[in-house]
Enzyme design. Structure first.
Site, short mmCIF file in Angstrom:
data_model
loop_
_atom_site.label_atom_id
_atom_site.label_comp_id
_atom_site.label_asym_id
_atom_site.label_seq_id
_atom_site.Cartn_x
_atom_site.Cartn_y
_atom_site.Cartn_z
N VAL A 238 26.71 13.17 -42.95
CA VAL A 238 27.65 12.63 -43.95
C VAL A 238 28.76 11.82 -43.30
O VAL A 238 29.65 11.32 -43.97
CB VAL A 238 28.25 13.76 -44.82
CG1 VAL A 238 27.16 14.47 -45.60
CG2 VAL A 238 29.07 14.74 -44.00
N GLY A 239 28.72 11.68 -41.96
CA GLY A 239 29.70 10.83 -41.28
C GLY A 239 30.81 11.54 -40.55
O GLY A 239 31.86 10.96 -40.29
N GLU B 143 13.07 7.78 -33.89
CA GLU B 143 11.81 7.36 -33.26
C GLU B 143 11.24 6.12 -33.94
O GLU B 143 10.42 5.42 -33.34
CB GLU B 143 10.76 8.49 -33.35
CG GLU B 143 11.14 9.76 -32.60
CD GLU B 143 11.99 10.72 -33.42
OE1 GLU B 143 12.40 11.73 -32.86
OE2 GLU B 143 12.26 10.45 -34.61
N CYS C 14 19.01 19.88 -33.32
CA CYS C 14 18.49 20.89 -32.40
C CYS C 14 19.00 20.58 -31.01
O CYS C 14 18.34 19.95 -30.20
CB CYS C 14 16.96 20.90 -32.44
SG CYS C 14 16.25 22.13 -31.34
#
Length: 141
Positions: free
Chosen positions: A13-14, A58, A79
């Site tokens: 959300v920034g 990616e 992660c």
């Protein structure tokens, strides 16, 4: 000094964009990238003038990265242990030097005591215009 051109990965959300703005470091977020559609809606509301790419990192080509011509990357990956290993390998291969550190949000006046991992990286030819609080400013390599 010209403002840093910043790429924000896993933008959510920034939060990192907001922290950069509050730091008063002269910088412009040239693009934000996140795959989460709900987070992207909130991001666009919070930062309507920032280019937002709804894709995985990616899925970005080298040509797209080159066109953004960024000096710095902000990111909040989901992660961190897995991402950290891959990130370190990538930034070293791309000629960046970096500094890693753990900060408690309470040391910054935020009421959350869970330690957070931060990494600042820069191209070796450009000096960092700032230093993380409580660090000696010596980059790792």
């Amino acid at each position: 000094m010209e403002p840093l051109r910043v790429l924000e990965l896993y933008s959510g959300v920034g939060g990192m964009h907001h922290a950069l703005r509050e730091s008063c470091i002269p910088a412009q977020v040239v693009a934000a990238i996140d795959v989460n559609t709900v987070a992207n809606e909130v991001y666009k509301y919070n930062f309507p003038h920032t280019q937002l790419l709804a894709k995985t990192i990616e899925g970005i080509t080298l040509e797209e990265f080159d066109r953004l011509s960024f000096d710095m990357i902000l990111m909040s990956p989901p992660c961190q242990p897995f991402t950290r290993d891959l990130l370190i390998q990538t930034i070293e291969n791309c000629g960046f030097q970096y500094q890693e550190f753990l900060l408690s949000p309470t040391s910054l006046g935020i009421p959350n005591s869970r330690l957070r991992y931060f990494l600042i990286a820069k191209l070796q030819s450009k000096p960092l215009p700032f230093q993380a609080p409580g660090t000696d400013g010596v980059p790792q390599s």
